[in-house]
Design a protein around this motif. Structure first.
Motif, short mmCIF file in Angstrom:
data_model
loop_
_atom_site.label_atom_id
_atom_site.label_comp_id
_atom_site.label_asym_id
_atom_site.label_seq_id
_atom_site.Cartn_x
_atom_site.Cartn_y
_atom_site.Cartn_z
N GLY A 111 0.99 88.08 55.93
CA GLY A 111 1.46 87.82 57.28
C GLY A 111 1.27 89.00 58.22
N PHE A 112 1.44 90.22 57.71
CA PHE A 112 1.37 91.41 58.54
C PHE A 112 -0.07 91.89 58.74
CE2 PHE A 112 1.99 96.19 58.81
CZ PHE A 112 2.31 96.17 60.16
N LEU A 113 -0.86 91.89 57.67
CA LEU A 113 -2.20 92.46 57.73
C LEU A 113 -3.32 91.42 57.77
CD1 LEU A 113 -2.00 95.48 55.23
CD2 LEU A 113 -1.77 95.50 57.71
N GLY A 114 -2.99 90.16 57.58
CA GLY A 114 -4.03 89.14 57.45
C GLY A 114 -5.06 89.14 58.56
N PHE A 115 -4.62 88.89 59.78
CA PHE A 115 -5.56 88.84 60.91
C PHE A 115 -6.13 90.21 61.23
CE2 PHE A 115 -3.08 84.96 61.69
CZ PHE A 115 -4.12 84.05 61.83
N ALA A 116 -5.32 91.27 61.05
CA ALA A 116 -5.77 92.63 61.36
C ALA A 116 -6.95 93.05 60.48
CB ALA A 116 -4.62 93.62 61.21
N VAL A 117 -7.00 92.53 59.25
CA VAL A 117 -8.07 92.90 58.32
C VAL A 117 -9.22 91.90 58.36
CG1 VAL A 117 -8.66 93.22 55.88
CG2 VAL A 117 -6.51 94.15 56.76
N LEU A 118 -8.92 90.60 58.31
CA LEU A 118 -9.98 89.60 58.19
C LEU A 118 -10.78 89.41 59.47
CD1 LEU A 118 -8.52 89.01 55.51
CD2 LEU A 118 -9.00 86.59 55.89
N ASP A 119 -10.11 89.44 60.63
CA ASP A 119 -10.82 89.19 61.88
C ASP A 119 -11.94 90.20 62.15
OD1 ASP A 119 -9.39 86.94 62.31
OD2 ASP A 119 -8.25 87.67 64.03
N PRO A 120 -11.70 91.53 62.00
CA PRO A 120 -12.80 92.47 62.25
C PRO A 120 -13.96 92.33 61.27
CG PRO A 120 -10.67 93.59 62.32
CD PRO A 120 -10.43 92.23 61.76
N ILE A 121 -13.68 91.87 60.05
CA ILE A 121 -14.72 91.78 59.03
C ILE A 121 -15.49 90.47 59.14
CG2 ILE A 121 -15.17 91.71 56.54
CD1 ILE A 121 -12.68 93.44 56.15
N TYR A 122 -14.77 89.35 59.29
CA TYR A 122 -15.40 88.03 59.23
C TYR A 122 -15.44 87.31 60.58
CZ TYR A 122 -14.44 88.86 54.29
OH TYR A 122 -14.37 89.41 53.03
N GLY A 123 -14.76 87.90 61.58
CA GLY A 123 -14.70 87.25 62.89
C GLY A 123 -13.44 86.42 63.03
N ALA A 124 -12.98 86.29 64.28
CA ALA A 124 -11.76 85.52 64.55
C ALA A 124 -12.13 84.03 64.64
CB ALA A 124 -11.11 86.00 65.84
N THR A 125 -12.37 83.42 63.49
CA THR A 125 -12.83 82.04 63.43
C THR A 125 -11.75 81.14 62.85
OG1 THR A 125 -13.74 82.27 61.19
CG2 THR A 125 -15.17 82.89 63.03
N THR A 126 -12.01 79.83 62.92
CA THR A 126 -11.10 78.86 62.31
C THR A 126 -11.01 79.09 60.80
OG1 THR A 126 -11.68 77.24 64.00
CG2 THR A 126 -10.62 76.41 62.01
N ALA A 127 -12.12 79.50 60.19
CA ALA A 127 -12.15 79.71 58.74
C ALA A 127 -11.21 80.83 58.31
CB ALA A 127 -13.58 80.01 58.28
N THR A 128 -11.22 81.95 59.05
CA THR A 128 -10.31 83.05 58.69
C THR A 128 -8.86 82.62 58.89
OG1 THR A 128 -10.54 83.97 60.91
CG2 THR A 128 -11.97 84.86 59.22
N GLY A 129 -8.59 81.89 59.98
CA GLY A 129 -7.24 81.41 60.22
C GLY A 129 -6.76 80.47 59.13
#
Length: 318
Positions: A111-129
């Motif tokens: 919950g705390f690091l999920g978007f902070a880590v995945l978005d820069p690496i894989y992009g802020a996409t529906t798949a990462t969400g």
């Protein structure tokens, strides 16, 4: 990527933890005040954060990628139980201590690091969400209730009632247990809350991660920080063995490589802060828990780029 992970994810955790540590060493907080902070997180901020994050998901989201959902649900839950049994049987802790250990070593802070880590690496996409939402639901609505049940099961009967039944009742009464479960029920029933509902919850929810890490610093100041075989094991299990198991399972089932890479990254994050708060709130597994969090967070700077590189290699071999 290493720069982003270090300065956006790792260093802020240590800064806030250091502030808590300094506050305790300067006697700015009494033990009662520290317990008050823990209660704010455990009974209000964390349940609100879990409820708000889970109800933003949808029923279609859960069933759109069954491989992702099944591997996340089974993998995270089984690894949580493995962490519990190893702490209980190998390291010879009590059931309550092993439950808290599993909430720390067996659960990623998605919950705390999920978007902070995945978005820069894989992009802020529906798949990462989607990956973050599914793993967060499993961690918050499955492993936390199991952990609370096991914690209460190991407490004296005078505190929980009669055996397993008393442990179940005592666990279900906790907001941090019933809140995410209720949220999942709403999602599975296809009920969506209006957007106007969320700001009221998110205001208190925003206090969750910061206060949790600050409280971990307060807890760390009350015990000597140490590195032991158990602390190293917790770190290796959290950052390397758990994602390795998820990677192998996903590769064998034929998950698409990028989706698998995101899932592995979600499962290799440092310990969930909820476990640290529960540890401090009940004064159980405090020294080992806080030390495991500190070492795992530091080692995460190396683990994250390793899994970005290793996941496609392992998937290719299998």
């Amino acid at each position: 990527m290493i720069y982003n992970i270090l300065f956006n994810d790792v260093i802020p955790i240590f800064v806030v933890m250091a502030l808590g540590y300094a506050g305790a060493k300067c006697h700015s907080f009494t033990p009662d005040q520290t317990q008050g902070l823990n209660k704010v997180v455990l009974n209000f901020a964390l349940p609100a954060a879990l409820f708000a994050s889970i109800t933003r998901a949808s029923r279609d989201m859960i069933f759109d990628d069954l491989k992702l959902t099944v591997i996340s649900a089974l993998g995270v839950t089984v690894l949580f139980l493995v962490a519990f049994f190893i702490c209980w049987k190998v390291w010879r802790h009590t059931i309550s201590e092993a439950a808290v250990c599993a909430l720390i070593a067996g659960s990623p802070t998605i919950g705390f690091l999920g978007f902070a880590v995945l978005d820069p690496i894989y992009g802020a996409t529906t798949a990462t969400g989607l990956v973050i939402a599914i793993v967060a639901i499993v961690v918050n609505a499955v492993t936390i209730p199991i952990g609370f049940y096991l914690l209460n099961l190991g407490l004296p009967k005078s505190e929980t009632g009669s055996g397993s039944l008393g442990a179940i009742i005592n666990a279900v009464k906790q907001p941090v247990v019933w809140s995410p479960v209720f949220a999942v029920v709403l999602v599975l029933c296809g009920l969506k809350l209006p957007e106007a509902f969320y700001p009221s919850f998110e205001l208190i929810a925003k206090a969750n991660s910061g206060v949790a890490v600050f409280a971990a610093g307060l807890a760390l100041a009350t015990v000597p920080f140490g590195i032991s075989a158990e602390i190293i094991w917790n770190t290796v299990f959290r950052l390397f063995l758990s994602p390795l198991a998820i990677c192998i399972a996903g590769a064998l089932w034929g998950m698409e490589t990028e989706s698998l890479s995101m899932l592995v990254m979600a499962c290799c994050m440092p310990p969930a802060f909820s476990g640290i708060i529960i540890s401090s709130r009940y004064n159980i597994y405090v020294k080992d828990g806080a030390s495991s969090l500190a070492l795992s967070t530091l080692a995460f700077a190396a683990a994250a780029p390793f899994w970005v590189w290793a996941t496609p290699k392992i998937a290719g071999l299998l």
